[in-house]
Design a protein around this motif. Structure first.
Motif, PDB file in Angstrom:
ATOM      1  N   LEU A  19      -3.955  11.298 -11.157  1.00  0.00           N
ATOM      2  CA  LEU A  19      -4.864  10.615 -10.239  1.00  0.00           C
ATOM      3  C   LEU A  19      -4.945  11.299  -8.875  1.00  0.00           C
ATOM      4  N   GLY A  20      -4.143  12.327  -8.674  1.00  0.00           N
ATOM      5  CA  GLY A  20      -4.155  13.008  -7.380  1.00  0.00           C
ATOM      6  C   GLY A  20      -3.262  12.319  -6.365  1.00  0.00           C
ATOM      7  N   HIS A  21      -3.284  12.828  -5.141  1.00  0.00           N
ATOM      8  CA  HIS A  21      -2.394  12.300  -4.102  1.00  0.00           C
ATOM      9  C   HIS A  21      -2.867  10.953  -3.555  1.00  0.00           C
ATOM     10  N   ASP A  22      -4.161  10.733  -3.542  1.00  0.00           N
ATOM     11  CA  ASP A  22      -4.711   9.493  -2.980  1.00  0.00           C
ATOM     12  C   ASP A  22      -4.790   8.432  -4.080  1.00  0.00           C
ATOM     13  N   ARG A  23      -3.622   8.079  -4.634  1.00  0.00           N
ATOM     14  CA  ARG A  23      -3.607   7.226  -5.821  1.00  0.00           C
ATOM     15  C   ARG A  23      -2.960   5.864  -5.608  1.00  0.00           C
ATOM     16  N   GLU A  24      -2.227   5.692  -4.508  1.00  0.00           N
ATOM     17  CA  GLU A  24      -1.384   4.500  -4.426  1.00  0.00           C
ATOM     18  C   GLU A  24      -2.177   3.196  -4.488  1.00  0.00           C
ATOM     19  N   HIS A  25      -3.324   3.149  -3.812  1.00  0.00           N
ATOM     20  CA  HIS A  25      -4.099   1.903  -3.838  1.00  0.00           C
ATOM     21  C   HIS A  25      -4.614   1.616  -5.248  1.00  0.00           C
ATOM     22  N   HIS A  26      -4.946   2.679  -6.003  1.00  0.00           N
ATOM     23  CA  HIS A  26      -5.381   2.492  -7.387  1.00  0.00           C
ATOM     24  C   HIS A  26      -4.232   1.933  -8.234  1.00  0.00           C
ATOM     25  N   LEU A  27      -3.036   2.453  -8.022  1.00  0.00           N
ATOM     26  CA  LEU A  27      -1.887   2.001  -8.799  1.00  0.00           C
ATOM     27  C   LEU A  27      -1.570   0.536  -8.515  1.00  0.00           C
TER      28      LEU A  27
END
Length: 240
Positions: A19-27
């Protein structure tokens, strides 16, 4: 005897890296949505899901068979980008059932067991509101975390599993010994942390019904307190 199912997201670590580095909100959104769906599917079958970690659940699944679990696995696979692995075990204590699930890694259940006895304790902090007026929200969280750690250690020694359910609420999948020693835990917390706890106990053949009865017991303690009675129990038990 009781049945416990352990469920976790399949291949979660490697998948998150895609998901790349900008993934935390998606997780975080995925975890919240997945928990909602898993709880919905299991509770519809008389079970109850306890969050162990955001990517893992421990489920009081007494009364469910292999077909029930397979149906849930299929639904999750169809609706989400990730799948679940599920392992089911039985034992005469919650810890033994959970360990059996972990060791055997199997959902090959021959039949539904309708004669299980599931004990759940619903525990909350008495009058936490008064503390929030003096302590910041983060400070309250620190208190709750410390309380949960002490609860987990105390009841695990008695082959019981405890879970933080949000706010000031905890639930314990209890063994007979854990249920018997619950007063000792309440006394210990009052002495060490100056916190009074209330404990509602429910016993039934399924996880969801045991939780309902435990919450009913906890509500009964509140009703007794609000009635002005001088004799307010800290532990109240209801069984089916």
């Amino acid at each position: 005897m009781m049945q416990v199912t352990v469920a976790n997201i399949r291949g979660y670590g490697p998948w998150t890296l895609t998901l790349g580095h900008d993934r935390e909100h998606h997780l975080q959104m995925l975890q919240a949505s997945l928990y909602k769906k898993v709880q919905q599917l299991f509770s519809a079958r008389g079970a109850l899901v306890f969050p162990n970690r955001y990517d893992e659940y421990i489920i009081a699944s007494s009364g469910m068979g292999a077909a029930d679990h397979s149906d849930i696995l299929n639904i999750i696979s169809e609706e989400f980008q990730v799948g679940l692995d599920m392992y089911t075990g039985r034992g005469d204590t919650p810890q033994k059932a959970e360990q059996t699930a972990h060791i055997h890694h199997s959902i090959n259940i021959a039949e539904r067991h309708t004669d299980d006895a599931v004990t759940v304790m619903h525990i909350d902090v008495d009058n936490l509101t008064s503390r929030t007026q003096l302590v910041s929200p983060y400070g309250i969280s620190q208190t709750i975390l410390r309380l949960h750690l002490m609860m987990s250690e105390y009841f695990l020694e008695r082959e019981s599993l405890s879970f933080f359910m949000g706010g000031d609420n905890f639930m314990v999948l209890a063994s007979d010994q854990g249920r018997k020693d619950s007063q000792g835990f309440l006394d210990s917390i009052q002495q060490k942390m100056e916190i009074n706890l209330n404990c509602g106990v429910g016993v039934a053949s399924t996880g969801r019904e045991a939780v309902r009865l435990a919450t009913k017991s906890l509500d009964t303690i509140r009703e007794i307190r609000e009635s002005g009675s001088e004799q307010i129990p800290r532990i109240y038990e209801t069984d089916c």
